[in-house]
Each structure stands twice: as C-alpha cells, then as structure tokens.
Design an enzyme around this catalytic site. Sequence first.
Site, short mmCIF file in Angstrom:
data_model
loop_
_atom_site.label_atom_id
_atom_site.label_comp_id
_atom_site.label_asym_id
_atom_site.label_seq_id
_atom_site.Cartn_x
_atom_site.Cartn_y
_atom_site.Cartn_z
N GLN A 16 0.83 -1.20 0.00
CA GLN A 16 0.00 0.00 0.00
C GLN A 16 0.87 1.26 0.00
O GLN A 16 1.91 1.30 0.65
CB GLN A 16 -0.96 -0.01 1.21
CG GLN A 16 -0.27 -0.06 2.57
CD GLN A 16 -1.23 -0.19 3.75
OE1 GLN A 16 -2.45 -0.28 3.57
NE2 GLN A 16 -0.70 -0.19 4.97
N HIS A 43 0.85 -4.79 2.84
CA HIS A 43 -0.48 -5.03 3.41
C HIS A 43 -0.60 -6.52 3.73
O HIS A 43 -1.05 -6.88 4.81
CB HIS A 43 -1.56 -4.57 2.41
CG HIS A 43 -2.97 -4.81 2.87
ND1 HIS A 43 -4.07 -4.21 2.29
CD2 HIS A 43 -3.49 -5.60 3.83
CE1 HIS A 43 -5.18 -4.60 2.89
NE2 HIS A 43 -4.85 -5.45 3.83
N PHE A 123 -1.85 -5.91 13.24
CA PHE A 123 -2.05 -5.99 11.79
C PHE A 123 -1.41 -7.28 11.26
O PHE A 123 -2.04 -8.06 10.54
CB PHE A 123 -1.43 -4.75 11.16
CG PHE A 123 -1.62 -4.57 9.66
CD1 PHE A 123 -2.66 -5.14 8.96
CD2 PHE A 123 -0.71 -3.77 8.96
CE1 PHE A 123 -2.81 -4.94 7.58
CE2 PHE A 123 -0.86 -3.55 7.59
CZ PHE A 123 -1.90 -4.16 6.90
N GLU A 127 -3.33 -10.50 9.47
CA GLU A 127 -2.95 -10.98 8.14
C GLU A 127 -2.51 -12.45 8.21
O GLU A 127 -2.80 -13.23 7.31
CB GLU A 127 -1.86 -10.10 7.54
CG GLU A 127 -2.33 -8.69 7.19
CD GLU A 127 -3.38 -8.66 6.08
OE1 GLU A 127 -3.20 -9.36 5.08
OE2 GLU A 127 -4.38 -7.94 6.23
N LYS A 130 -5.81 -14.54 8.72
CA LYS A 130 -6.68 -14.58 7.54
C LYS A 130 -6.01 -15.25 6.35
O LYS A 130 -6.61 -16.07 5.69
CB LYS A 130 -7.12 -13.16 7.17
CG LYS A 130 -8.05 -13.11 5.94
CD LYS A 130 -8.71 -11.74 5.80
CE LYS A 130 -9.68 -11.73 4.60
NZ LYS A 130 -10.36 -10.40 4.49
N HIS A 131 -4.77 -14.89 6.08
CA HIS A 131 -4.11 -15.35 4.85
C HIS A 131 -2.95 -16.32 5.13
O HIS A 131 -2.77 -17.30 4.43
CB HIS A 131 -3.58 -14.15 4.06
CG HIS A 131 -4.64 -13.16 3.67
ND1 HIS A 131 -5.55 -13.41 2.68
CD2 HIS A 131 -4.96 -11.93 4.16
CE1 HIS A 131 -6.38 -12.36 2.54
NE2 HIS A 131 -6.04 -11.45 3.44
P1 5GP Z 1 -7.97 -7.06 5.01
O1 5GP Z 1 -8.27 -5.79 4.31
O2 5GP Z 1 -6.59 -7.63 4.87
O3 5GP Z 1 -9.07 -8.05 5.15
O4 5GP Z 1 -8.01 -6.48 6.44
C1 5GP Z 1 -7.10 -5.57 6.89
C2 5GP Z 1 -7.42 -5.40 8.34
O5 5GP Z 1 -6.28 -4.94 8.97
C3 5GP Z 1 -8.53 -4.40 8.53
O6 5GP Z 1 -9.31 -4.85 9.61
C4 5GP Z 1 -7.78 -3.15 8.91
O7 5GP Z 1 -8.48 -2.36 9.81
C5 5GP Z 1 -6.54 -3.72 9.56
N1 5GP Z 1 -5.38 -2.86 9.31
C6 5GP Z 1 -4.53 -2.46 10.25
N2 5GP Z 1 -3.58 -1.68 9.72
C7 5GP Z 1 -3.85 -1.59 8.40
C8 5GP Z 1 -3.22 -0.90 7.32
O8 5GP Z 1 -2.21 -0.20 7.46
N3 5GP Z 1 -3.76 -1.05 6.09
C9 5GP Z 1 -4.87 -1.82 5.89
N4 5GP Z 1 -5.36 -1.92 4.65
N5 5GP Z 1 -5.51 -2.48 6.89
C10 5GP Z 1 -4.99 -2.35 8.13
P1 5GP Z 2 -11.43 -5.12 -0.34
O1 5GP Z 2 -12.85 -5.56 -0.38
O2 5GP Z 2 -11.16 -3.96 0.54
O3 5GP Z 2 -10.77 -5.06 -1.68
O4 5GP Z 2 -10.68 -6.34 0.37
C1 5GP Z 2 -10.96 -6.70 1.70
C2 5GP Z 2 -10.09 -7.85 2.09
O5 5GP Z 2 -10.42 -9.01 1.32
C3 5GP Z 2 -8.61 -7.66 1.82
O6 5GP Z 2 -7.96 -6.98 2.84
C4 5GP Z 2 -8.12 -9.07 1.74
O7 5GP Z 2 -7.98 -9.64 3.02
C5 5GP Z 2 -9.26 -9.74 1.03
N1 5GP Z 2 -9.04 -9.71 -0.43
C6 5GP Z 2 -9.50 -8.79 -1.33
N2 5GP Z 2 -9.14 -9.11 -2.58
C7 5GP Z 2 -8.42 -10.25 -2.49
C8 5GP Z 2 -7.80 -11.09 -3.44
O8 5GP Z 2 -7.82 -10.87 -4.66
N3 5GP Z 2 -7.17 -12.19 -2.95
C9 5GP Z 2 -7.15 -12.48 -1.63
N4 5GP Z 2 -6.50 -13.59 -1.25
N5 5GP Z 2 -7.73 -11.73 -0.70
C10 5GP Z 2 -8.36 -10.64 -1.12
#
Ligand code: 5GP
Ligand code: 5GP
Length: 238
Positions: A16, A43, A123, A127, A130-131
Amino acid sequence: VSSVAEKFDFFYLVQQWPGSFCDTRQGCCFPDTGKPAAEFGIHGLWPNYAKCGRGRGEELASAVLGEDDVAFFSGAVGRRGKCWPEFCDDGNALSLWEVRDLVASLNRNWPTLSCKSGRSFEFWSYEWKKHGTCSNLAQHDYFARALAIKAAYNLTAILAGAGIVPSDTATYSLSSVRDAIAQGTGFTANLECNRDADGNAQLFQVYQCVDRQGKKLIDCPLSMPTKCSSDQLKLPLF
Ligand code: 5GP
Ligand code: 5GP
C-alpha cells in the site's frame, strides 16, 4: 498447523502507498513506532486461486481443488465465486517469539496505518490468521518471504526511476505506472486505486504475483478490475 496442505495457485504480495491510505476521507493514524517512511508498505501476502468464479459460483474453485478439498477450509465467496482460501486455522495465532528477529524489519516495512490500535503486531496477526494460515508456510517463513520480495523490488525506487515521484500536483497515466512496474521488476502486476478526500483517483495498492513457495515473482495469472476509473492518477505525498 493444519494437517491438509492448502491448495492455491499463487500469492499476491500486496503493498500500500501510505499517502493514499492517509489522505482519504477516513484518514489514518501512525503506529506507536512513529511515522513510517514515505515508501510502499506491505499489506499482506495472500494465497489466491488463478481461476475464480466469474459468476459461476463455486464450480471453478471445485474444479481447481477437487471436490474433496473444498470442505477443508473456509473460502472467500465473492461476486466472482471462491477466489481465495482464508482463515484456514483459527487455532494458529501469530507468536511474537517466532518472528522476533524480524520485528525491526516488519516495523519498517509492514507498519499499520489504521487507527484501530497503532500496534503493527495486531495488523501482522490479522494478516497471518486470515491469509498466512492458508499459505502452507511456517510463521517465520511467511513473514521473511514477504519481506525478502519487497526488498528485492523496491517499488518506490522503481517508480521514481521512471519519473513517477510523490507529488500533490502531478498526475501520471495508469499505463505509465503499469509499464514502470513491469519493466522495473520484470513481471506484470495488478494495480488498485482509491480516491483522496477531494475525489481524485490515486494509486493505492500494488498486487505483485508470487509463486506458491512465496519466493519468486511471476506474471499475474489474473488481471483484476483496477478500480482506477480515470487514466490520470496521483501518487500523493506522505
Ligand atoms: P484485510 O483488508 O486484509 O481483510 O483487512 C485488513 C485489516 O487490517 C482491517 O481490519 C484493517 O483495519 C486492519 N489494518 C490495520 N492496519 C492496516 C493498514 O495499514 N492497512 C490496511 N489496509 N488495513 C490495516
Ligand atoms: P477489499 O474488499 O477492501 O478489496 O478487500 C478486503 C479484504 O479481502 C482484503 O484486505 C483481503 O484480506 C481480502 N481480499 C480482497 N481481494 C483479495 C484477493 O484478490 N485475494 C485475496 N487472497 N484476498 C483478497
């Protein structure tokens, strides 16, 4: 650790741009370690299927995985079907001890900018849960490989080398950003934009594709919708 190896096709290493995370209407907060450098930050490293639904529900995921495997994990089911596995082992929480030698580098390269806690460890833990638990990698390898790839391809420097430098006034074409990354890394990546508080489109995240071991970049097998609706993008100062 899950007894069944997760099947997936590649990783996204998602980085990011902090300026674009922070200048939105929602804003950001700096972590307890201080203001991060004006560089891309990690991220996550996200296991992904090369084929996901395109409106055909789960059938493509089943074809990639084999029916028997589908039951073994919870997958993310979106508009385009099951595109990635997630939350593969809720009992496997990130241990600070396991990654203790990486903490200084993680603080620099994977800082939190969310206002939730200011603790980057939370954070990383999220991650991982989840991943990372779907990655077939041990905790230390998962974080070390993400850091190694980021270090091998310095996106901030690659863009600067192509004249794409942070600025509050300049705009850059989407194709110039895409080309700079392809040339500078040798591999195509996917781009995601968001909007600043005034509604200007800006580069938000870069999705580099990585092999299943988390070691080598590959050309992205999928091109995602860019969410970059305008051709002219900003790379805002941070
Ligand atoms: P994801 O988007 O990977 O599902 O979730 C990211 C989670 O990590 C969200 O709950 C978000 O609040 C938290 N988070 C903590 N720090 C960061 C950051 O620097 N960037 C992003 N995108 N998410 C963060
Ligand atoms: P957003 O809906 O904000 O794009 O994504 C929310 C969260 O869904 C991300 O932080 C990430 O954890 C997961 N995510 C979104 N797009 C992808 C993708 O293409 N691949 C994977 N593995 N996770 C994703």
